[in-house]
Write an enzyme that holds these catalytic residues in place. Structure first.
Site, mmCIF file in Angstrom:
data_model
loop_
_atom_site.group_PDB
_atom_site.id
_atom_site.type_symbol
_atom_site.label_atom_id
_atom_site.label_comp_id
_atom_site.label_asym_id
_atom_site.label_seq_id
_atom_site.Cartn_x
_atom_site.Cartn_y
_atom_site.Cartn_z
ATOM 1 N N CYS A 197 0.859 -1.193 0.000
ATOM 2 C CA CYS A 197 0.000 0.000 0.000
ATOM 3 C C CYS A 197 0.886 1.230 0.000
ATOM 4 O O CYS A 197 2.115 1.127 0.070
ATOM 5 C CB CYS A 197 -0.850 0.022 1.259
ATOM 6 S SG CYS A 197 -1.840 -1.430 1.500
ATOM 7 N N ARG A 217 1.293 1.584 -5.937
ATOM 8 C CA ARG A 217 1.489 0.634 -4.842
ATOM 9 C C ARG A 217 0.166 -0.011 -4.421
ATOM 10 O O ARG A 217 0.159 -0.987 -3.658
ATOM 11 C CB ARG A 217 2.100 1.330 -3.632
ATOM 12 C CG ARG A 217 3.446 2.002 -3.884
ATOM 13 C CD ARG A 217 3.935 2.726 -2.648
ATOM 14 N NE ARG A 217 4.118 1.803 -1.558
ATOM 15 C CZ ARG A 217 5.229 1.064 -1.398
ATOM 16 N NH1 ARG A 217 6.221 1.187 -2.254
ATOM 17 N NH2 ARG A 217 5.335 0.222 -0.401
ATOM 18 N N TRP A 264 -3.737 -1.639 -1.184
ATOM 19 C CA TRP A 264 -3.697 -2.863 -1.965
ATOM 20 C C TRP A 264 -4.120 -3.954 -0.998
ATOM 21 O O TRP A 264 -3.341 -4.412 -0.172
ATOM 22 C CB TRP A 264 -2.296 -3.139 -2.517
ATOM 23 C CG TRP A 264 -2.216 -4.407 -3.294
ATOM 24 C CD1 TRP A 264 -1.759 -5.621 -2.876
ATOM 25 C CD2 TRP A 264 -2.672 -4.621 -4.635
ATOM 26 N NE1 TRP A 264 -1.882 -6.550 -3.864
ATOM 27 C CE2 TRP A 264 -2.435 -5.973 -4.951
ATOM 28 C CE3 TRP A 264 -3.224 -3.791 -5.604
ATOM 29 C CZ2 TRP A 264 -2.763 -6.524 -6.196
ATOM 30 C CZ3 TRP A 264 -3.553 -4.343 -6.840
ATOM 31 C CH2 TRP A 264 -3.314 -5.687 -7.121
ATOM 32 N N ASN A 286 1.105 0.146 6.060
ATOM 33 C CA ASN A 286 1.513 -0.620 4.876
ATOM 34 C C ASN A 286 2.276 -1.843 5.381
ATOM 35 O O ASN A 286 3.255 -1.706 6.121
ATOM 36 C CB ASN A 286 2.423 0.195 3.960
ATOM 37 C CG ASN A 286 3.062 -0.702 2.886
ATOM 38 O OD1 ASN A 286 2.466 -1.663 2.445
ATOM 39 N ND2 ASN A 286 4.310 -0.419 2.550
ATOM 40 N N GLY A 287 1.824 -3.025 5.021
ATOM 41 C CA GLY A 287 2.479 -4.254 5.489
ATOM 42 C C GLY A 287 1.437 -5.261 5.937
ATOM 43 O O GLY A 287 0.243 -5.107 5.646
ATOM 44 N N GLU A 311 4.926 -19.041 -22.834
ATOM 45 C CA GLU A 311 5.009 -17.753 -22.139
ATOM 46 C C GLU A 311 6.152 -16.897 -22.682
ATOM 47 O O GLU A 311 6.008 -15.683 -22.854
ATOM 48 C CB GLU A 311 5.162 -17.957 -20.625
ATOM 49 C CG GLU A 311 5.237 -16.684 -19.804
ATOM 50 C CD GLU A 311 4.034 -15.751 -19.951
ATOM 51 O OE1 GLU A 311 4.133 -14.595 -19.494
ATOM 52 O OE2 GLU A 311 3.026 -16.147 -20.567
ATOM 53 N N LYS A 369 5.616 -13.146 -24.178
ATOM 54 C CA LYS A 369 6.329 -11.984 -23.627
ATOM 55 C C LYS A 369 6.998 -11.201 -24.756
ATOM 56 O O LYS A 369 7.005 -9.987 -24.780
ATOM 57 C CB LYS A 369 7.387 -12.433 -22.592
ATOM 58 C CG LYS A 369 6.781 -12.776 -21.242
ATOM 59 C CD LYS A 369 6.353 -11.610 -20.425
ATOM 60 C CE LYS A 369 4.882 -11.257 -20.417
ATOM 61 N NZ LYS A 369 3.858 -12.203 -20.216
ATOM 62 N N GLU A 411 4.045 -9.611 -27.331
ATOM 63 C CA GLU A 411 3.095 -8.615 -26.816
ATOM 64 C C GLU A 411 3.751 -7.264 -26.558
ATOM 65 O O GLU A 411 3.078 -6.227 -26.596
ATOM 66 C CB GLU A 411 2.386 -9.138 -25.561
ATOM 67 C CG GLU A 411 3.198 -9.230 -24.307
ATOM 68 C CD GLU A 411 2.328 -9.660 -23.121
ATOM 69 O OE1 GLU A 411 1.209 -9.152 -22.973
ATOM 70 O OE2 GLU A 411 2.799 -10.530 -22.352
ATOM 71 N N HIS A 466 5.978 -31.663 -38.539
ATOM 72 C CA HIS A 466 4.651 -31.915 -39.130
ATOM 73 C C HIS A 466 4.132 -30.689 -39.871
ATOM 74 O O HIS A 466 2.942 -30.577 -40.147
ATOM 75 C CB HIS A 466 3.664 -32.353 -38.035
ATOM 76 C CG HIS A 466 4.115 -33.596 -37.326
ATOM 77 N ND1 HIS A 466 4.121 -34.835 -37.912
ATOM 78 C CD2 HIS A 466 4.639 -33.745 -36.076
ATOM 79 C CE1 HIS A 466 4.608 -35.731 -37.053
ATOM 80 N NE2 HIS A 466 4.923 -35.096 -35.943
ATOM 81 N N LYS A 480 -4.356 -4.074 -19.363
ATOM 82 C CA LYS A 480 -3.882 -4.900 -18.245
ATOM 83 C C LYS A 480 -4.938 -5.903 -17.823
ATOM 84 O O LYS A 480 -4.643 -7.048 -17.457
ATOM 85 C CB LYS A 480 -3.504 -4.013 -17.061
ATOM 86 C CG LYS A 480 -2.955 -4.753 -15.860
ATOM 87 C CD LYS A 480 -1.670 -5.492 -16.209
ATOM 88 C CE LYS A 480 -1.101 -6.341 -15.105
ATOM 89 N NZ LYS A 480 0.003 -7.202 -15.551
HETATM 90 C C1 AGP Z 1 0.007 -11.152 -20.208
HETATM 91 O O1 AGP Z 1 1.188 -10.462 -20.132
HETATM 92 C C2 AGP Z 1 -1.127 -10.355 -20.661
HETATM 93 N N1 AGP Z 1 -1.292 -9.212 -19.886
HETATM 94 C C3 AGP Z 1 -2.414 -11.156 -20.812
HETATM 95 O O2 AGP Z 1 -2.180 -12.264 -21.650
HETATM 96 C C4 AGP Z 1 -3.003 -11.672 -19.499
HETATM 97 O O3 AGP Z 1 -2.239 -12.709 -19.002
HETATM 98 C C5 AGP Z 1 -4.438 -12.160 -19.759
HETATM 99 O O4 AGP Z 1 -5.195 -11.079 -20.250
HETATM 100 C C6 AGP Z 1 -5.068 -12.718 -18.493
HETATM 101 O O5 AGP Z 1 -5.186 -11.712 -17.541
HETATM 102 P P1 AGP Z 1 -5.547 -12.100 -16.031
HETATM 103 O O6 AGP Z 1 -4.435 -12.939 -15.487
HETATM 104 O O7 AGP Z 1 -5.672 -10.778 -15.339
HETATM 105 O O8 AGP Z 1 -6.847 -12.840 -16.058
#
Ligand code: AGP
Length: 608
Positions: free
Chosen positions: A2, A27, A75, A101-102, A481, A485, A488, A504, A603
């Site tokens: 927080c 935070r 948070w 905070n903690g 993954e 990374k 994206e 294949h 996000k």
């Molecule tokens: C990953 O870096 C992306 N931000 C995206 O694929 C994310 O993982 C996906 O939208 C799922 O989000 P969530 O974990 O908040 O459900």
């Protein structure tokens, strides 16, 4: 994590508190509050939601006159985001107020004792315990009361405290959570982090563990737990606010990558009790665990990739069948959910529309749903039958790193718990897994410090058009993954393949200079992977390999090798993903992309 602020001085405190909180929202941003002494009493206002809700309610602090005040942006960890659980927290007669905070780890024990003494609690937070504990020990001397509670609280805290009987004083104390204080030209200010104070002072005191600060308009004193006063040196800060919010890192993504060691340890520590795996929030007895016949993991994006690794670890360690599904597919495929199926929904934000719909669909079919979630009080956390939180803290960068790494840890813990109850691992094996788990934070730290080598390598591929990631078993999950990374945040086309699939069809895409990242951390699959690497290399590919220390064989099939430290076959994902995160990051930086806010992405994807 927080954000706390505090001010005592000549100026009106509320606008300064709100401004400081605005700089600390990275935070935590699920609720906020301020408390200000108005000359007669301490007035408090707090509200669920982003800071702007509180700013509107207080007219940017104008209707909160007073020169001593404290504030908080939250948070949530204990108690869902709500007006009541938001900070600050009062004692019974509103004469003492606290922001924190903690995490007070023994808060339940303290709460029980205080209740036996007649104290009543209005919130679900660990923090309210502090206000009542202070009340219990306060005999007119704030410093002594603070020292008394320090001897009784376990865990981490940075506190801002006000006493109605001492309206011209502001107190702050710290243990394991960050706290800075500073003189302004018209008073004193406290905060969790530098961004909140830069507008008012650039000379700050970093408060060490168990140091207490008493501030008045024109003075600041430091004390230790023996009530002895101390001298301290201030530090001059020359960062701009943006850099400060990122803690001196260039991007939130890099900052969050470096927060992984702590986040990982914060996620497993509360669930390791000696040789026992204790996941209270699972809400399942051993009988319940034994009655689980199958698991279905459902998620999106990186959370889905963590689920793919989870399948290998749960099936391998606990010998329980696991299906993994994309939530956007699962919600419309009328899934067959047999008796004894545990549904696991994984989500950082807890608000992803497809994952939430998959949860609701599963529950409507009578299935028990476990959420693995990072945002406390989010929809998926609230609607799941049980929720296991990943303690990664707020994640600002769109590309997840620390939350994903904590999802892996949560799945490892689940596998170890189910394996322990189902008797599919020996005590000796479980002990080794626990030791390996505890080593991950340092191993991740070591890999992060290896970043220069990866940056140099990444800079050679800024112009790459297509990149392929290949692996087998858990390494295929890591490749998924790693590939996400990269694409994206760098906008380079990249795909991950189960290495055995290449011949294949996809291998037709390999030509001179194509970059292929091969992940091989599964000893029993080394030979298979090396032959796949030779296959692409003979067609002109440049092969980057990520493998375990000591795997010398790889050199004959790779052009560039990154080694990860030794761990067991189930935990390699947590280590091998680090160089791949760094690779994606440095390509994005090298291409001048908006690393933290990549185009076309959000996000939390709250729409279908
Ligand atoms: C990953 O870096 C992306 N931000 C995206 O694929 C994310 O993982 C996906 O939208 C799922 O989000 P969530 O974990 O908040 O459900």
């Amino acid at each position: 994590m927080c954000g706390i602020v505090g001010y005592v001085g000549e100026r009106q405190a509320a606008p300064i508190l709100l401004d400081g909180l605005g700089k600390l929202e990275y935070r935590g941003y699920d609720s906020a509050g301020i408390a200000v002494y108005d000359g007669e009493k301490i007035r408090m206002k707090k509200a669920k939601g982003r800071l702007k809700v509180l700013s509107e309610l207080t007219h940017d602090g104008e209707i909160f006159p007073g020169q001593t005040g404290i504030g908080h942006t939250r948070w949530a960890t204990h108690g869902e985001p709500s007006d009541v659980n938001a900070h600050p927290h009062f004692n019974a007669d509103n004469s003492i107020v606290v922001v924190h905070n903690g995490i007070i780890e023994n808060y339940l024990k303290l709460k029980k004792k205080l209740k036996e003494k007649g104290y009543e609690f209005v919130s679900d937070t660990d923090t309210e315990v502090i206000a009542h504990l202070l009340d219990h020990y306060y005999r007119g001397n704030p410093l002594q009361a603070i020292i008394k509670i320090m001897h009784r609280m376990e865990g981490s805290y940075a506190l801002g405290i006000m006493f109605r009987d001492h309206p011209e004083e502001l107190y702050a104390v710290r243990k394991d959570s960050p706290l800075i204080v500073g003189h302004t030209k018209d008073g004193c200010i406290i905060a969790s982090d530098v961004p909140a104070v830069l507008k008012y002072t650039r000379d700050v005191y970093f408060i060490e563990n168990e140091e207490i600060v008493r501030m008045k308009q024109d003075s600041m004193e430091f004390f230790n737990v023996d009530e002895e006063s101390m001298e301290k040196e201030s530090t001059h800060i020359d960062w701009d606010v943006d850099a400060a919010e990122k803690g001196g890192y260039e991007h939130f993504m890099l900052k969050e990558m470096y927060e992984q060691p702590k986040a990982i340890s914060d996620t497993f520590s509360p669930r390791l009790k000696g040789k026992e795996i204790v996941i209270e929030e699972l809400g399942m007895s051993d009988e319940d665990i034994l009655s689980v016949k199958k698991m279905m993991i459902v998620a999106c994006g990186s959370a889905y990739h963590a689920g793919v690794t989870g399948k290998y670890v749960l099936e391998g360690m606990a010998r329980i069948p696991v299906e993994v599904d994309l939530a956007s597919e699962y919600r419309y495929r009328d899934p067959l959910i047999e008796e004894g199926t545990l549904i696991i929904i994984i989500s950082q934000s807890g608000e992803t529309a497809d994952s939430l719909a998959a949860l609701r669909d599963s529950r409507s079919r009578g299935a028990k749903v476990l959420g693995i979630v990072n945002v406390v009080g989010s929809s998926i956390a609230r609607e799941a039958d049980n929720v296991m939180y990943t303690w990664a803290g707020p994640e600002i960068a769109v590309a997840t790193t620390k939350a994903y790494s904590c999802q892996l840890i949560a799945l490892y813990l689940l596998a170890m718990k189910f394996a322990q109850v189902r008797g599919t691992v020996t005590d000796g094996e479980l002990e080794r897994y626990i030791e390996d788990l505890k080593r991950i934070p340092d191993q991740v730290e070591m890999l992060l410090n290896n970043k220069n080598r990866i940056q140099k390598f990444a800079n050679r591929y800024l112009a790459a058009r297509d990149v392929f990631f290949i692996g087998r078993g858990i390494d295929y999950a890591i490749s998924l993954e790693g590939s996400l990374k990269l694409k994206e945040i760098s906008y380079i086309h990249s795909e991950a393949y189960a290495a055995g699939e290449l011949k294949h069809g996809t291998i037709s895409l390999i030509e001179e200079g194509t970059l292929v990242a091969a992940v091989l951390t599964q000893e029993k699959l080394y030979k298979k992977m090396i032959s796949n690497m030779v296959e692409v290399r003979t067609r002109g590919a440049f092969v980057l390999a990520v493998t375990n220390e000591g795997n010398g064989d790889v050199k004959r099939a790779a052009d560039y090798v990154i080694y990860i430290p030794e761990t067991n076959q189930y935990f390699t994902n947590s280590l091998a993903i680090i160089p791949l995160q760094l690779f994606g990051y440095y390509i994005s930086v090298g291409k001048g992309c908006d690393v933290d806010k990549p185009r076309n992405l959000a996000k939390s994807v709250t729409v279908e």
